[in-house]
Scaffold this motif. Structure first.
Motif, PDB file in Angstrom:
ATOM      1  N   GLN A  65       0.757  -1.248  -0.114  1.00 39.41           N
ATOM      2  CA  GLN A  65       0.076   0.214   0.074  1.00 39.41           C
ATOM      3  C   GLN A  65       0.750   1.387  -0.125  1.00 39.41           C
ATOM      4  N   CYS A  66       1.774   1.248   0.846  1.00 43.27           N
ATOM      5  CA  CYS A  66       2.884   2.488   0.762  1.00 43.27           C
ATOM      6  C   CYS A  66       3.447   2.730  -0.480  1.00 43.27           C
TER       7      CYS A  66
ATOM      8  N   ALA B 218       3.943   5.776  -5.467  1.00 46.12           N
ATOM      9  CA  ALA B 218       3.836   5.821  -7.055  1.00 46.12           C
ATOM     10  C   ALA B 218       2.858   6.852  -7.507  1.00 46.12           C
ATOM     11  N   GLN B 219       1.744   6.932  -6.782  1.00 43.87           N
ATOM     12  CA  GLN B 219       0.689   7.769  -7.019  1.00 43.87           C
ATOM     13  C   GLN B 219       1.138   9.519  -6.708  1.00 43.87           C
TER      14      GLN B 219
ATOM     15  N   GLU C 292      -0.954  11.660  -9.261  1.00 40.18           N
ATOM     16  CA  GLU C 292      -2.347  11.038  -9.221  1.00 40.18           C
ATOM     17  C   GLU C 292      -2.746  10.969  -7.724  1.00 40.18           C
ATOM     18  N   LEU C 293      -1.843  11.270  -6.651  1.00 39.94           N
ATOM     19  CA  LEU C 293      -2.482  11.340  -5.342  1.00 39.94           C
ATOM     20  C   LEU C 293      -3.280  12.543  -4.898  1.00 39.94           C
TER      21      LEU C 293
ATOM     22  N   THR D 118      10.079   5.189   1.837  1.00 37.55           N
ATOM     23  CA  THR D 118       9.396   3.725   1.990  1.00 37.55           C
ATOM     24  C   THR D 118       9.378   3.516   3.655  1.00 37.55           C
ATOM     25  N   PRO D 119       8.672   2.530   4.133  1.00 35.02           N
ATOM     26  CA  PRO D 119       8.454   2.450   5.642  1.00 35.02           C
ATOM     27  C   PRO D 119       9.963   2.056   6.503  1.00 35.02           C
ATOM     28  N   GLU D 120      10.564   1.414   5.815  1.00 30.17           N
ATOM     29  CA  GLU D 120      11.943   1.043   6.527  1.00 30.17           C
ATOM     30  C   GLU D 120      12.843   2.072   6.565  1.00 30.17           C
ATOM     31  N   ALA D 121      12.657   3.113   5.591  1.00 26.45           N
ATOM     32  CA  ALA D 121      13.601   4.351   5.655  1.00 26.45           C
ATOM     33  C   ALA D 121      13.143   5.400   6.561  1.00 26.45           C
TER      34      ALA D 121
END
Length: 804
Positions: free
Chosen positions: A86-87, A92-93, A98-99, A190-193
């Motif tokens: 999902q993240c 990407a959006q 497109e977000l 990203t989540p881990e970053a």
């Protein structure tokens, strides 16, 4: 949990029942129903039992208790993979444009808030899985469930997943190289970053995860240290302002100078310490069950019919004892509760085939009868009865005789579910009036000191830097200690002023957007398609092209002449009449500098300033968001000091428009509105943290801040306006300044307050120090003669001889 006849029938004795300081504990039930002696004995027995059981049974925790099973690991991995996907989709959006942005937020801020919401759900979901998967004898699960220590989140972090690390309400921010750590790509989202820890404490953290977790832990330590100092100083100020407030013999609350702060303490003169429920002097349901369990159920002849119950209740609440000592609203609640029991009794009798209401005989019926069932002759006979005689006949009427022909099983079934006898009803009414009288506040009670501690102590449980979304997308509202500090200080400038507007047409989204366009400020940069520099042989100017499609989509009620007028009247630009319309969607802004050599620089300055010119809406309404309340329609939340503008906007219901800024309420709506908003704001802040403070303490704070006719903050300046005592102010802050001023201007201190009396070594005017004894000097009573040592000549001679 149900205990009958000292036997535990069902339930378990955990922290929720034994008590965590609230009034719902089993000790409070023993205290209010029996006595302090019984409650203390009960606590001793339970403490000895718990200690003995712990010694015999033991309770330990080991590494095997936090070992996740294969199924739990598999479900956790699925959750994390789904959240990461999902993240990545949201990232990407954003990259493709497109977000969809949240109101008042750009793409990056919208992405952060969206991803934070997704990742915070991962830990919650993993916690629920942990609670389901772990066995019932798992030690961490037992501790979290029974309430002794820890929570489901702690169990989840040990077993499944530590979760997203938050600093200052956001994910870990980038450093000076556009990334959190050198281990990740630049500008990675990203989540881990950004601080998500996918491992648990059992499986072990990667070095980057350990670093993020250490950063979050450091913030917690610093936050706790700073919060302790903040709340400690706040509580000291509260106690100093409240210290001399006490209840007088007329139930009013006054300070040491005799000034009235409240005409009746809390509006009902009840002591919060003695209340049973949440602000209630008597919990009717609990006390009725208590009386029924203690009553003798063998007396069949004393059963009451529903109409007899209503008659006894009406007669009891009109007695002098009830009228004198209780309020009308509380009597109405008591009557409503007992009439509800009478209605339930009637329904039970109807369900078991008995005459439902056990209607009173016609000769006892009241004369007024809308249905006209009874004969006129008997109604007239009832009208001739005196009230005392009619009351006696109603009470003597026997339900046992009326139900003599009914089946015995039906009568016993009804009595088993709800038995109402005269003795039970009298005992219940007597218990209610006794408990109400016991709940009344005693004269001399130091309600000020108690109220200050009741507000100051729970504040230490709050987090210092706390923000939350108040049901509105992207509308951040400050909470916690900073917000309480703003209210108590009566701050003129607050961090997040929010105006909540009720719309006249609250069911239409398009109508809400039109009102939003009228109220929210619109900058020229929001509706301008381009701003170009134009140079001609005779002049130079800025050509602004307006995007009419954006104006239409935002549903703004603005035209090109309005935009020209707004630019011409912009206070800092000082353009004047140098704005001209050019076609249907273009306008020109000319420059006329005093020095022709500064023409280029003036043009560039104007070009930078034009996008921030307010062309429509209220300049103080920074941004707004449309939200939908539960159970009602759309409403508008506006950020900024815009209460007056919002109330005067067409389409807004000004009668139900409120702001969280206390001083705006004072300026536009008056002192009562400011007082009410102070109480409401404090109540909602504590409610967000699950902290319940009795409303009487908050009302006392609101009254103390507003009883002078203006809102006075609990600061050194506000306290100086509330109290003129030199010694009290000198014992608080700026000691030498107050003493020098008092000496220079010849001030006088009457030594009436608490601090002054302590300094002078006198008795404080609180508690038993409130009452005074009066002596009647008008009576001519000769003094009682007393024989003294030196009255006798022989005694004098003896004393002289002894001295020689």
């Amino acid at each position: 949990m149900i205990i009958r006849n000292s036997e535990l029938l069902c339930g378990c004795l955990d922290k929720a029942v034994v008590g965590d300081g609230k009034k719902k504990s089993i000790f409070c039930a023993a205290l209010r129903d029996y006595s302090t002696v019984e409650a203390a004995a009960f606590m001793n027995r339970l403490a000895k039992l718990s200690a003995r059981w712990s010694c015999n049974q033991g309770f330990s925790i080991g590494l095997s208790d936090v070992m996740p099973g294969a199924k739990l690991c598999e479900r956790k991995e699925d959750l994390i993979v789904e959240a990461y996907a999902q993240c990545d989709d949201y990232i990407a959006q954003l990259q493709s444009g497109e977000l969809e942005c949240l109101p008042g937020r750009d793409g990056a801020a919208t992405l952060e808030e969206t991803i934070s919401g997704v990742l915070s759900k991962v830990r919650d979901s993993a916690g629920k899985i942990c609670m389901e998967e772990l066995g019932r004898y798992n030690a961490p699960l037992i501790m979290a469930t029974c309430g002794s220590k820890g929570s489901a989140v702690n169990v989840c972090q040990m077993v499944a997943c530590v979760g997203q690390q938050i600093i200052s309400g956001q994910r870990i921010r980038d450093g000076f190289t556009d990334r959190t750590l050198p281990h990740f790509l630049k500008r990675s989202r990203t989540p881990e970053a950004k601080g998500f820890v996918a491992n648990s404490f059992y499986s072990g953290l990667y070095p980057t995860e350990f670093f993020f977790h250490a950063a979050s832990g450091r913030e917690g330590l610093v936050d706790a240290a700073v919060k302790t100092a903040e709340t400690g100083y706040m509580q000291r100020r509260l106690v100093k302002a409240f210290e001399d407030l006490r209840v007088h013999y007329d139930s009013s609350v006054r300070n040491s100078a005799g000034t009235v702060v409240q005409f009746e303490y809390g509006g009902d003169a009840l002591d919060p310490y003695c209340l049973e429920g949440e602000g209630q002097p008597v919990v009717f349901v609990h006390n009725w069950k208590h009386i029924c369990n203690m009553a003798d159920r063998s007396a069949d002849a004393c059963r009451l019919a529903p109409f007899q119950v209503r008659h006894i209740v009406d007669r009891a609440v009109q007695s002098p004892r009830f009228v004198k000592w209780t309020t009308e609203s509380w009597r109405d609640e008591l009557v409503e509760f007992l009439c509800g029991l009478a209605d339930r009794l009637a329904d039970l009798r109807a369900a078991y085939g008995l005459e439902p209401h056990a209607q009173e005989p016609p000769e006892l019926a009241a004369p007024a009868n809308p249905r006209g069932r009874k004969p006129k002759r008997k109604a007239a006979a009832a009208a001739e009865l005196a009230p005392e005689e009619r009351s006696r006949l109603v009470l003597e009427w026997s339900l046992a005789e009326a139900d003599a022909a009914a089946p015995l099983a039906a009568r016993r079934a009804v009595d088993n579910k709800l038995l109402m006898t005269g003795a039970t009803l009298d005992a219940f009414l007597g218990l209610c009036i006794r408990k109400y009288q016991r709940s009344r506040v005693d004269p001399g009670t130091a309600v000020g000191a108690v109220g200050a501690q009741s507000i100051g102590e729970p504040t230490t449980q709050m987090t210092l830097k706390a923000f939350h979304f108040a049901g509105i997308a992207s509308m951040n509202v400050s909470m916690g200690v900073p917000r309480v500090k703003e209210i108590i200080n009566a701050a003129k400038n607050i961090s997040t002023p929010i105006v909540k507007c009720k719309l006249i047409n609250e069911n239409s989204l398009s109508s809400a957007r039109i009102v939003k366009g009228r109220l929210e400020r619109t900058l020229l940069g929001d509706i301008a398609q381009s701003i170009e520099e134009v140079y001609t042989g005779s002049s130079c100017y800025l050509s602004v092209k307006i995007d009419l499609d954006v104006i239409s989509r935002l549903q703004l009620e603005v035209t090109l002449p309005d935009i020209c007028t707004a630019i011409a009247n912009a206070p800092k630009l000082k353009i004047g009449n140098n704005v001209q319309l050019q076609g249907p969607s273009r306008l020109n802004v000319y420059v006329s500098p005093k020095d022709p050599r500064q023409l280029y620089y003036t043009l560039q300055t104007l070009k930078r300033a034009l996008p921030s010119v307010v062309v429509h809406g209220a300049p103080v309404a920074m941004r707004s968001a449309i939200s939908k309340d539960r159970g009602s329609g759309y409403c508008l939340s506006v950020e900024g000091y815009s209460l007056r503008e919002a109330m005067n906007t067409e389409g807004v219901d000004g009668r139900h428009t409120v702001t969280n800024h206390i001083m705006d309420n004072l300026r536009y709506l008056g002192i009562e509105a400011a007082r009410a908003m102070t109480i409401r704001e404090l109540s909602s802040i504590f409610g967000e943290y699950g902290i319940k403070i009795d409303m009487r303490h908050l009302m006392l704070l609101g009254d103390l801040m507003s009883y002078k006719g203006e809102i006075l903050g609990i600061t050194r300046y506000g306290i100086a306006k509330m109290n003129d005592s030199v010694m009290m102010l000198a014992s608080f802050e700026k000691t030498t300044d107050h003493l020098f001023d008092a000496a220079a201007f010849g001030k006088r201190d009457m030594v009436h307050g608490v601090s002054e009396r302590i300094i002078m070594g006198q008795q404080m005017p609180v508690g038993t120090g409130v009452f005074k004894l009066l002596m009647d000097y008008d009576r001519h009573v000769p003094p009682t003669p007393r024989r003294l040592l030196f009255d006798e000549p022989s005694s004098v001679a003896t004393a002289v001889a002894a001295g020689a």
